[in-house]
Design an enzyme around this catalytic site. Sequence first.
Site, short mmCIF file in Angstrom:
data_model
loop_
_atom_site.label_atom_id
_atom_site.label_comp_id
_atom_site.label_asym_id
_atom_site.label_seq_id
_atom_site.Cartn_x
_atom_site.Cartn_y
_atom_site.Cartn_z
N THR A 159 0.90 -1.43 0.06
CA THR A 159 -0.01 -0.11 0.09
C THR A 159 0.74 1.47 -0.03
O THR A 159 0.39 2.34 -0.68
CB THR A 159 -0.94 0.06 1.13
OG1 THR A 159 -1.67 -1.16 1.30
CG2 THR A 159 -1.84 1.11 1.21
N TYR A 200 6.54 -11.46 4.52
CA TYR A 200 5.44 -10.87 4.00
C TYR A 200 4.94 -11.96 2.79
O TYR A 200 5.48 -12.06 1.80
CB TYR A 200 6.11 -9.37 3.34
CG TYR A 200 4.83 -8.63 2.76
CD1 TYR A 200 3.57 -9.10 2.61
CD2 TYR A 200 5.23 -7.45 2.26
CE1 TYR A 200 2.60 -8.21 2.14
CE2 TYR A 200 4.21 -6.49 1.71
CZ TYR A 200 2.68 -7.19 1.70
OH TYR A 200 1.85 -6.15 1.13
N LYS A 212 3.20 -11.60 8.10
CA LYS A 212 2.10 -10.72 7.66
C LYS A 212 1.47 -11.61 6.33
O LYS A 212 2.05 -11.78 5.35
CB LYS A 212 2.24 -9.44 7.01
CG LYS A 212 1.29 -8.52 6.25
CD LYS A 212 1.53 -7.35 5.63
CE LYS A 212 0.19 -6.69 4.92
NZ LYS A 212 0.28 -5.66 4.23
N ILE A 259 -1.56 -5.98 9.87
CA ILE A 259 -0.82 -5.19 9.00
C ILE A 259 -1.86 -4.83 7.88
O ILE A 259 -1.82 -5.46 6.88
CB ILE A 259 0.55 -5.32 8.68
CG1 ILE A 259 1.39 -5.45 9.84
CG2 ILE A 259 1.14 -4.17 7.61
CD1 ILE A 259 2.88 -6.01 9.31
#
Lengths: 300, 300
Positions: free
Chosen positions: A48, A139, A169, A210
């Site tokens: 993002t 991630y 995440k 997150i």
Amino acid sequence: MKHAIQGVHCAAATPVTADGKPNLPLYVDHCRKLMDEGCHGIAMLGTTGEANSFGLHDRMALLDGTIEGGLAAEVLLPGTSAPSVADTVELTRHAVRAGVKGVVLLPPYYYKGVSDEGLYRFYSRVIEGVGQDFRMVFYHIPQVTQIPISHDLIERLMQAFPGIVVGIKDSSGDLDNMKAMCDRFPDLGVLAGADPLMLPVLKMGGAGCITATSNLRSDALRVVWEGWNDPAKSDEVAAAQDRINAWRTLSNKYVQLPTVKAMLARSRGDTGWLMPQPPLVELAEAERAEIWAEMEQLGG
Amino acid sequence: MKHAIQGVHCAAATPVTADGKPNLPLYVDHCRKLMDEGCHGIAMLGTTGEANSFGLHDRMALLDGTIEGGLAAEVLLPGTSAPSVADTVELTRHAVRAGVKGVVLLPPYYYKGVSDEGLYRFYSRVIEGVGQDFRMVFYHIPQVTQIPISHDLIERLMQAFPGIVVGIKDSSGDLDNMKAMCDRFPDLGVLAGADPLMLPVLKMGGAGCITATSNLRSDALRVVWEGWNDPAKSDEVAAAQDRINAWRTLSNKYVQLPTVKAMLARSRGDTGWLMPQPPLVELAEAERAEIWAEMEQLGG
């Protein structure tokens, strides 16, 4: 405190200047407000945050500028990934020396169909290359990277680097995957990467989130965090999760990131938020107007 | 000379030192031999060259060192891509100032499902950011990037930047796509990215190739280049193309890039070629032995 990294973390969007640099004053203002609104930390420069659409120098300068702007390094979780070990080490070492809470690391995402052995070598060389202890969050976002993080890879790296490999995440949206990791790795903080999964992940032993919608509704995510395990607050928590979900649904009406930026332009009152970096494109004027009208109806 | 960039170009593999840097002496020696063997140019630091697995500084140092090592800048076509405009500009500007023949540019490959408008902005900002004229070759390899280069995007960029957007390396293996581009864009040099398509692409008006097998058989590719349009040489050309194809088939027996490196270890007589960078992994010993035995049978 069960996990080294836990709570509500915002995958903060990054405003851009006309010449394609991070807009530091607007960003610092946003981060300060996010902390006031309920975040435990800022997972800056993720998907993002358009990390990979900024140059290495700009990424390091944004981290330095955010700390100089008054954010405590101890609340920052920057994404420090690049496709090469060398650049990932450079970004990670810089962040670790700045005193961040931890870093979030993608797998290398250029080659596809790579082996766990290759990914192990990548992560282990990065960790060894940084040259001092730090906290690392995997991630997992296979719909973007095309490179899933397997549980066997997690186990091998946790065993090799205890105390460093502390979280993941998971942006896959696959709740079964998160449950399996919570069960198999009690010491790994499993962080929901999608807002609707905040409450379910906490109930299965996860460490928080997150997420992108926390740019807009970290207040509601904090309500879920504070009350998820308190039967007296179950109605309040359910209402907060519903509110998060409604904002998330709106942010997915068009391409998500430009839509989040359009929503931030309204909620922060600054059209400097509207533009993403190439290859992403801002919403059309009619789309933006529609999103703003729907925000009004959501009461935000 | 029909196209600004034409002929046989090797997607040169990059040997790696124990500490993950390019092995410059071994690389320069390889590039010199490639030119002697028949290449018109060296498309260094592409997918086969593991560009994205080296840091930005190492990539620029390898280009500088290759020129200092005696390769003419005018034969070099480095890949100068990164996921961000800023880093792509930095790498491209460095290469252009070094006097290279041109650069090969991937689309930004982190975000998926991006629009042509977003890709147009990416490429146009890179071209404008470099600040002086240069030659650019698109790199179409959708099986890796997941981001195809559309014909409408090519047309728009050729119109906006005539003389700069001069070619495309098509590694999709889709001959229909190459034919359509040859027909629609007579001024665009269409370069086969897969060795078996060298002869077919030349016959449909293409400009040559940038391929991995030319690390091993640039002599045969040069035979095809010199004779493809000469009826008296049709048997010689067909035999050369068959030879290329046999070597290409062998290089695809296991994961291609580590296999090419194993083959180079034998053909260049230096085991310093064996290791790829993470996330790629070298062949197992038994696989390497098998590949070498098959090379013996191929007579190389």
